[in-house]
Design a protein around this motif. Structure first.
Motif, short mmCIF file in Angstrom:
data_model
loop_
_atom_site.label_atom_id
_atom_site.label_comp_id
_atom_site.label_asym_id
_atom_site.label_seq_id
_atom_site.Cartn_x
_atom_site.Cartn_y
_atom_site.Cartn_z
N HIS A 61 1.59 3.71 -6.18
CA HIS A 61 1.95 3.07 -7.45
C HIS A 61 3.20 2.20 -7.26
O HIS A 61 3.24 1.06 -7.72
N TYR A 73 3.02 -1.83 -7.86
CA TYR A 73 3.69 -2.39 -9.04
C TYR A 73 5.18 -2.68 -8.80
O TYR A 73 5.91 -2.95 -9.75
N ILE A 89 8.34 2.01 -10.31
CA ILE A 89 7.68 2.92 -11.24
C ILE A 89 8.62 3.19 -12.41
O ILE A 89 9.81 3.47 -12.21
N SER A 90 8.10 3.07 -13.61
CA SER A 90 8.92 3.36 -14.79
C SER A 90 9.12 4.86 -14.91
O SER A 90 8.32 5.66 -14.39
N LYS A 99 6.06 6.39 -16.63
CA LYS A 99 4.88 6.53 -15.77
C LYS A 99 5.08 7.67 -14.77
O LYS A 99 4.16 8.46 -14.53
N GLU A 135 4.68 10.94 -16.54
CA GLU A 135 3.25 11.16 -16.83
C GLU A 135 2.53 11.69 -15.59
O GLU A 135 1.77 12.66 -15.65
#
Length: 148
Positions: free
Chosen positions: A88, A92, A95-96, A99, A102
């Motif tokens: 991830h 991207y 990573i936030s 996220k 989650e």
């Protein structure tokens, strides 16, 4: 939902991953494997979240002996979980926190099985072999039942 020490650990993990996201893009496969392993170990250091499911074999064993030992079985193997987070970040460019939290909530979730069933799952939970939790349980002949 993460809370307490899990929230503290997840927040620290996010800080670490955010600070090294540029380096992750240039790492070798071996280095990425080490990062994925460190993430996976961090996840397994967190307090598991119970899914509310137990295996039918465990329920049967508990019916005849209420003191039967239950084995917490993570849906996702630690190396797979670590790699999913690394992938991830690479896809991207980071990573936030939302996220990551989650993903962590999914990766620290467990079902309860017997120890024997946990051992039967091992061949289906290796990185490169693992397809999904459902596939692993099906291949190992384990039926999960919602009890919560």
């Amino acid at each position: 939902m993460l809370k307490g020490k899990n929230l503290q650990k997840a927040t620290l993990l996010h800080t670490i991953l955010t600070s090294c996201r540029e380096q992750i893009k240039t790492m070798t496969y071996y280095e990425l494997t080490l990062v994925a392993r460190m993430i996976g170990n961090s996840l397994y250091d967190m307090t598991p979240l119970w899914s509310g499911m137990k295996s039918q074999a465990l329920l049967d064993a508990e019916a005849s002996n209420p003191k039967t030992k239950k084995c917490p079985e993570h849906f996702y193997p630690r190396q797979v979980a670590g790699w999913r987070i690394v992938e991830h970040i690479m896809r991207y460019n980071g990573i936030s926190k939302a996220k990551l939290f989650e993903m962590i909530s999914v990766f620290i979730s467990v079902h309860f099985t017997t120890s024997a069933e946990n051992t039967k799952l091992v061949p289906y939970q290796k990185y490169g072999v693992f397809i999904s939790p459902e596939h692993s349980y099906s291949e190992a002949g384990i039926t999960l039942v919602k009890v919560k």
